[in-house]
Design a protein around this motif. Structure first.
Motif, mmCIF file in Angstrom:
data_model
loop_
_atom_site.group_PDB
_atom_site.id
_atom_site.type_symbol
_atom_site.label_atom_id
_atom_site.label_comp_id
_atom_site.label_asym_id
_atom_site.label_seq_id
_atom_site.Cartn_x
_atom_site.Cartn_y
_atom_site.Cartn_z
ATOM 1 N N ARG A 1 1.150 -1.147 0.302
ATOM 2 C CA ARG A 1 0.157 -0.046 -0.171
ATOM 3 C C ARG A 1 1.564 0.900 0.501
ATOM 4 N NH1 ARG A 1 -5.834 -0.178 3.028
ATOM 5 N NH2 ARG A 1 -5.510 0.916 1.044
ATOM 6 N N GLN B 1 -6.048 6.641 3.763
ATOM 7 C CA GLN B 1 -7.176 5.053 2.543
ATOM 8 C C GLN B 1 -6.285 3.854 3.277
ATOM 9 O OE1 GLN B 1 -5.043 6.483 -0.551
ATOM 10 N NE2 GLN B 1 -7.256 7.301 -1.799
ATOM 11 N N LEU B 2 -5.998 3.974 4.919
ATOM 12 C CA LEU B 2 -5.293 2.706 5.590
ATOM 13 C C LEU B 2 -6.332 2.211 6.594
ATOM 14 C CD1 LEU B 2 -1.823 3.726 6.142
ATOM 15 C CD2 LEU B 2 -2.217 2.695 3.229
ATOM 16 N N SER B 3 -6.623 1.016 6.511
ATOM 17 C CA SER B 3 -7.557 1.087 7.382
ATOM 18 C C SER B 3 -6.371 0.723 9.392
ATOM 19 C CB SER B 3 -7.112 -1.023 7.831
ATOM 20 O OG SER B 3 -5.953 -1.507 8.163
ATOM 21 N N GLY B 4 -7.846 0.752 10.174
ATOM 22 C CA GLY B 4 -6.623 1.592 11.586
ATOM 23 C C GLY B 4 -5.337 0.577 11.706
ATOM 24 N N GLU C 1 -3.342 -1.481 9.558
ATOM 25 C CA GLU C 1 -2.556 -0.344 8.827
ATOM 26 C C GLU C 1 -1.766 1.063 8.717
ATOM 27 O OE1 GLU C 1 -4.330 -2.594 4.897
ATOM 28 O OE2 GLU C 1 -4.560 -0.317 4.831
ATOM 29 N N GLN C 2 -2.799 1.562 9.379
ATOM 30 C CA GLN C 2 -2.377 2.666 10.399
ATOM 31 C C GLN C 2 -1.539 2.574 11.474
ATOM 32 O OE1 GLN C 2 -5.243 6.270 10.871
ATOM 33 N NE2 GLN C 2 -6.170 5.695 9.541
#
Length: 235
Positions: free
Chosen positions: A124, A131-134, A136-137
């Protein structure tokens, strides 16, 4: 084993409010410390104080033998303090790769190494932070802190609000960072047993003071003591 971080008699808070009352704490090179306590006991304030985001009423802080008490937050970061706050604070209008490289400091933790540790971030890398999920953040926040090549990494509830499968992945990664990479870490985590399972030592706070200090293994072996200290069952 040499001492890396020391707090002596640190009192701090926000505005006129004193949250921490004379904290003494030491962290050795290559060691990880679980910072435990119920909500509102001063854990985040202690992390923020090491970073330099609180009002100090007294005491001193040393990092790698250098007195950093008067350092501003950006000076502390450059001196070697990496920070992953609860809010993550990623740059949402930058791509994953831009987040990682924007404040990078040359050293062993580079982009290739972060991508090996977090393959999802490589997949990503062109996505914007928003645009990231929690999960991924949170990976990005940890990766960005590592790109500073810190001497000590401060993690404030990195598992909070994440799906169980993401928690499992992050626990494995944090264990690798601590056990295999030997990075010095202070970990704040509500689930005491999870934190104790991957750290070397433990400190418990209550009302802004240290009420317990021991090896993590010693505390992990005492279920009743954990529950008493935290006044809540963690099973």
């Amino acid at each position: 084993m040499s001492e890396l971080l020391r707090l002596e008699g640190v009192a701090a808070g926000y505005g006129e409010a004193r949250i921490l009352a004379g904290i003494d704490l030491a962290l050795d090179q290559g060691q990880a410390l679980a910072l435990l306590g119920r909500n509102g006991t001063g854990k985040t304030t202690l992390i923020n104080t090491i970073v330099g985001h609180t009002r100090r009423f007294g005491g001193r802080i040393w990092l790698d033998g250098k007195d950093i008490t008067a350092f501003k937050p950006h000076q502390r970061a450059r001196a070697g303090i990496g920070w992953v706050p609860q809010e993550r604070n990623i740059f949402k209008s930058l791509t994953v790769e831009e987040n990682l490289t924007a404040i990078a400091v040359p050293g062993p933790w580079d982009l290739a190494r972060i991508y090996r540790m977090f393959p999802r971030l490589q997949e990503r890398r062109a996505n914007m932070g928003n645009q990231l999920s929690g999960g991924e953040q949170q990976m990005l926040a940890i990766g960005r802190a590592l790109m500073l090549n810190p001497k000590v990494l401060l993690l404030d509830e990195p598992l909070e609000g994440l799906a169980p499968i993401i928690v499992q992945d992050l626990m494995r990664i944090l264990s690798d960072i601590i056990r295999d990479e030997g990075l010095s870490v202070i970990l704040v985590e509500q689930n005491a047993r999870k934190a104790l399972s991957i750290t070397h030592n433990a400190v418990v706070l209550e009302r802004g003071s240290v009420i317990h200090s021991s090896s993590a293994a010693e505390l992990l072996a005492q279920d009743d003591k954990i529950d008493t200290l935290l006044a809540v069952s963690q099973h």
